[in-house]
Design a protein around this motif. Structure first.
Motif, PDB file in Angstrom:
ATOM      1  N   ASP A  72      19.719  24.660  25.777  1.00 17.70           N
ATOM      2  CA  ASP A  72      20.480  25.189  27.181  1.00 17.70           C
ATOM      3  C   ASP A  72      19.397  25.587  28.103  1.00 17.70           C
ATOM      4  O   ASP A  72      19.866  25.438  29.193  1.00 17.70           O
ATOM      5  N   LEU A  73      18.433  26.336  27.866  1.00 19.60           N
ATOM      6  CA  LEU A  73      17.606  26.949  28.728  1.00 19.60           C
ATOM      7  C   LEU A  73      16.442  26.410  29.022  1.00 19.60           C
ATOM      8  O   LEU A  73      15.801  25.425  28.223  1.00 19.60           O
ATOM      9  N   LYS A  74      15.747  26.536  30.148  1.00 16.50           N
ATOM     10  CA  LYS A  74      14.451  26.065  30.262  1.00 16.50           C
ATOM     11  C   LYS A  74      13.218  26.884  30.115  1.00 16.50           C
ATOM     12  O   LYS A  74      13.097  27.783  31.278  1.00 16.50           O
ATOM     13  N   ILE A  75      12.787  27.260  29.058  1.00 10.17           N
ATOM     14  CA  ILE A  75      11.706  28.081  28.700  1.00 10.17           C
ATOM     15  C   ILE A  75      10.426  27.762  29.394  1.00 10.17           C
ATOM     16  O   ILE A  75      10.034  26.579  28.765  1.00 10.17           O
ATOM     17  N   ARG A  76       9.900  28.635  30.212  1.00  5.93           N
ATOM     18  CA  ARG A  76       8.430  28.225  30.693  1.00  5.93           C
ATOM     19  C   ARG A  76       7.394  28.646  29.968  1.00  5.93           C
ATOM     20  O   ARG A  76       6.027  28.411  30.428  1.00  5.93           O
ATOM     21  N   ALA A  77       7.495  29.705  29.056  1.00  4.78           N
ATOM     22  CA  ALA A  77       6.614  30.294  28.432  1.00  4.78           C
ATOM     23  C   ALA A  77       7.205  31.184  27.382  1.00  4.78           C
ATOM     24  O   ALA A  77       8.252  31.640  27.385  1.00  4.78           O
ATOM     25  N   ALA A  78       6.478  31.406  26.157  1.00  2.00           N
ATOM     26  CA  ALA A  78       6.916  31.895  24.936  1.00  2.00           C
ATOM     27  C   ALA A  78       5.746  32.854  24.384  1.00  2.00           C
ATOM     28  O   ALA A  78       4.449  32.683  24.564  1.00  2.00           O
ATOM     29  N   LYS A  79       6.352  33.809  23.466  1.00  2.00           N
ATOM     30  CA  LYS A  79       5.448  34.699  22.841  1.00  2.00           C
ATOM     31  C   LYS A  79       5.922  34.988  21.348  1.00  2.00           C
ATOM     32  O   LYS A  79       7.126  35.103  21.228  1.00  2.00           O
ATOM     33  N   LYS A 228       5.749  32.290  35.192  1.00  2.00           N
ATOM     34  CA  LYS A 228       5.969  32.282  36.674  1.00  2.00           C
ATOM     35  C   LYS A 228       4.740  31.213  37.234  1.00  2.00           C
ATOM     36  O   LYS A 228       4.761  30.678  38.369  1.00  2.00           O
ATOM     37  N   GLY A 229       3.888  30.715  36.155  1.00  2.00           N
ATOM     38  CA  GLY A 229       2.785  29.785  36.627  1.00  2.00           C
ATOM     39  C   GLY A 229       1.536  30.521  37.144  1.00  2.00           C
ATOM     40  O   GLY A 229       0.634  29.433  37.599  1.00  2.00           O
ATOM     41  N   GLN A 230       1.528  31.747  36.962  1.00  2.00           N
ATOM     42  CA  GLN A 230       0.065  32.050  36.798  1.00  2.00           C
ATOM     43  C   GLN A 230      -0.836  31.531  35.870  1.00  2.00           C
ATOM     44  O   GLN A 230      -0.514  31.289  34.867  1.00  2.00           O
ATOM     45  N   SER A 231      -2.291  31.616  36.345  1.00  2.29           N
ATOM     46  CA  SER A 231      -3.357  31.243  35.736  1.00  2.29           C
ATOM     47  C   SER A 231      -3.315  32.135  34.318  1.00  2.29           C
ATOM     48  O   SER A 231      -2.926  33.347  34.464  1.00  2.29           O
ATOM     49  N   VAL A 232      -3.868  31.924  33.268  1.00  6.61           N
ATOM     50  CA  VAL A 232      -4.010  32.712  32.270  1.00  6.61           C
ATOM     51  C   VAL A 232      -5.022  33.838  32.646  1.00  6.61           C
ATOM     52  O   VAL A 232      -4.779  35.057  32.007  1.00  6.61           O
ATOM     53  N   GLU A 233      -5.973  33.738  33.356  1.00  7.81           N
ATOM     54  CA  GLU A 233      -6.825  34.866  33.856  1.00  7.81           C
ATOM     55  C   GLU A 233      -6.048  35.783  34.649  1.00  7.81           C
ATOM     56  O   GLU A 233      -6.139  37.029  34.290  1.00  7.81           O
ATOM     57  N   GLU A 234      -5.202  35.214  35.455  1.00  9.81           N
ATOM     58  CA  GLU A 234      -4.581  36.256  36.365  1.00  9.81           C
ATOM     59  C   GLU A 234      -3.398  36.758  35.410  1.00  9.81           C
ATOM     60  O   GLU A 234      -2.995  38.090  35.624  1.00  9.81           O
ATOM     61  N   ALA A 235      -2.614  36.182  34.540  1.00 13.57           N
ATOM     62  CA  ALA A 235      -1.523  36.777  33.713  1.00 13.57           C
ATOM     63  C   ALA A 235      -2.277  37.750  32.930  1.00 13.57           C
ATOM     64  O   ALA A 235      -1.592  38.821  32.654  1.00 13.57           O
ATOM     65  N   ILE A 236      -3.303  37.828  32.324  1.00 12.25           N
ATOM     66  CA  ILE A 236      -4.044  38.848  31.547  1.00 12.25           C
ATOM     67  C   ILE A 236      -4.339  40.157  32.645  1.00 12.25           C
ATOM     68  O   ILE A 236      -4.229  41.135  32.221  1.00 12.25           O
ATOM     69  N   ARG A 237      -4.813  39.749  33.689  1.00 15.73           N
ATOM     70  CA  ARG A 237      -5.313  40.995  34.558  1.00 15.73           C
ATOM     71  C   ARG A 237      -4.078  41.611  34.834  1.00 15.73           C
ATOM     72  O   ARG A 237      -4.006  42.965  34.820  1.00 15.73           O
TER      73      ARG A 237
END
Ligand SMILES: Nc1ncnc2c1ncn2[C@@H]1O[C@H](COP(=O)(O)OP(=O)(O)OP(=O)(O)O)[C@@H](O)[C@H]1O
Ligand SMILES: Cc1ncc(CO)c(N)n1
Length: 275
Positions: A72-79, A228-237
Motif C-alpha cells: 500500500d505505501l511508497k516507502i522511500r527509505a527504511a531503517k 526526502k532525497g538528501q545525499s548520504v553526507e547531508e542526511a548524516i550531517r
C-alpha cells in the motif's frame, strides 16, 4: 491532486516508556516532516530505568507487516533497530531483499543504556554476515563497532580503522558514533563515505543522563532525510544536528536515562511549508 507525502519505514522494537525504539523513530520522522510506517519485530516492557522483558514477534507476523506496508505505501527509505535474535534478523533480511524500500540505514542495536541485551549474542554473526551488506548507512556505537570488527576501540584512530573494516564487511557508508567515548567536552562521530571521503562530526558533550534513544533518533533522522532525497553526507550531517538539538534542549520524563526532546528545533532551520 496533492503530491504524495514522503514516507519512510522503521523496522524495530517498541519501548513502552516512549523514549527509544519504534517510538523514538516515529517521533523523529514526524519532527522531520516524513510520514513514518513501522514493522514491529519485538515488544519490550521498558522505561527510562531499564528493560524488564521483551518478546520477539513470530516470523509470520513480521512477514505480514512487511507485506501490508509494501502492498500500500511508497516507502522511500527504511531503517532497522532492535532485532532481538537470529530468526528475527533472518526474517527482516528476507523481507528487505523482497521489497523495494529505498536506502537502508542499519543501527546495529545490541545493548540498551541500562545494560539489557536487545540482540542475542549468536545473532551478532547473522547481523554481520546477512544485514551489514544491505546497509546504505551503518551506525554502530563504539561497543557495537568493537563487537562487529573484533577490535578494541579506544582512540580516534581506532574509530577510523573500524569504519574501514565495516566497509569491507559490506556497509556502504559508516558512521561510528562517539557517544560512549571518553572525551569530556566533545561527542565526536566518525563518518566514512562510500567514495572513501571521511570526516568527523563533533558536538559539545552535554552533561546529562537524558540520552535514552540517541542512536535511534540519529538513525531515524538520517532515514527521514534520505527519504526526502538528501545525499548520504547531508542526511548524516542533518542527523547529527538534530540529535544534538534533542539532547541539549532536554525534557524531564521518568527517573533514569530520560528520553530526548523530539520537538527540539535545529538552529537556523526554516520549518515553514514542510509538508
Ligand atoms: N552526552 C551527549 N552529548 C552530546 N551528544 C551526545 C551525547 N551522547 C550521545 N551523543 C550523540 O548522540 C548520537 C548517538 O550516539 P550514542 O553513542 O549515544 O548512540 P547509541 O549508544 O546507539 O544510543 P542508544 O543506544 O541510546 O540509542 C551521536 O551523534 C553522539 O555523538
Ligand atoms: C526497543 C529499543 N530499541 C532500541 C533501544 C536502544 O536505544 C532500546 N533501548 N529499546
Amino acid at each position: 491532486m496533492i503530491n504524495e507525502t514522503i514516507q519512510a519505514l522503521t523496522i524495530a522494537g517498541t519501548d513502552s516508556g516512549g523514549g527509544a525504539g519504534v517510538m523514538a523513530d516515529i517521533k523523529t520522522m514526524q519532527a522531520r516532516y516524513v510520514f513514518s510506517a513501522a514493522v514491529v519485530v519485538a515488544v519490550t516492557a521498558q522505561n527510562t530505568i531499564g528493560v524488564a522483558d521483551f518478546m520477539a514477534m513470530p516470523k509470520q507476523l513480521i512477514d505480514e507487516q512487511f507485506k501490508a506496508v509494501a502492498d500500500d505505501l511508497k516507502i522511500r527509505a527504511a531503517k532497522t533497530g532492535m532485532l532481538a535474535d537470529v530468526p528475527t534478523v533472518k526474517a527482516v533480511v528476507e523481507n528487505i531483499k523482497q521489497y523495494d524500500l529505498g536506502p537502508l540505514t542499519v543501527d546495529p542495536v545490541m545493548i540498551a543504556k541500562g545494560g539489557a541485551r536487545l540482540l542475542s549474542e549468536d545473532a551478532i554473526q547473522t547481523v554481520k554476515q546477512e544485514l551489514l551488506p544491505l546497509a546504505t548507512v551503518l551506525t554502530p556505537n563504539l561497543p557495537e563497532a568493537a563487537e562487529l570488527t573484533g577490535m578494541t576501540i579506544q582512540s580516534a584512530d581506532d574509530m577510523l580503522v573500524a569504519s574501514k573494516q565495516l566497509q569491507v564487511l559490506g556497509a556502504k557508508n559508516v558512521l561510528v558514533k562517539g557517544g560512549h567515548g571518553s572525551s569530556n567536552n566533545e561527542s565526536a562521530d566518525f563518518v566514512l563515505l562510500e567514495d572513501g571521503n571521511s570526516f568527523w562530526l563533533t558536538s559539545p558533550r552535554v552533561e546529562t543522563n537524558r540520552t535514552h534513544g540517541t542512536g535511534d533518533t540519529l538513525s531515524s533522522c538520517i532515514t527521514a532525510e534520505l527519504a526526502k532525497g538528501q545525499s548520504v553526507e547531508e542526511a548524516i550531517r542533518i542527523g547529527k544536528q538534530y540529535v544534538s538539538a534533542t539532547i541539549s534542549q532536554g525534557i524531564q520524563v521518568g527517573h533514569g536515562h530520560g528520553p530526548l526532546n523530539h520537538w527540539a528545533r535545529v538552529e537556523g532551520e526554516n520549518n515553514d511549508n514542510k509538508i
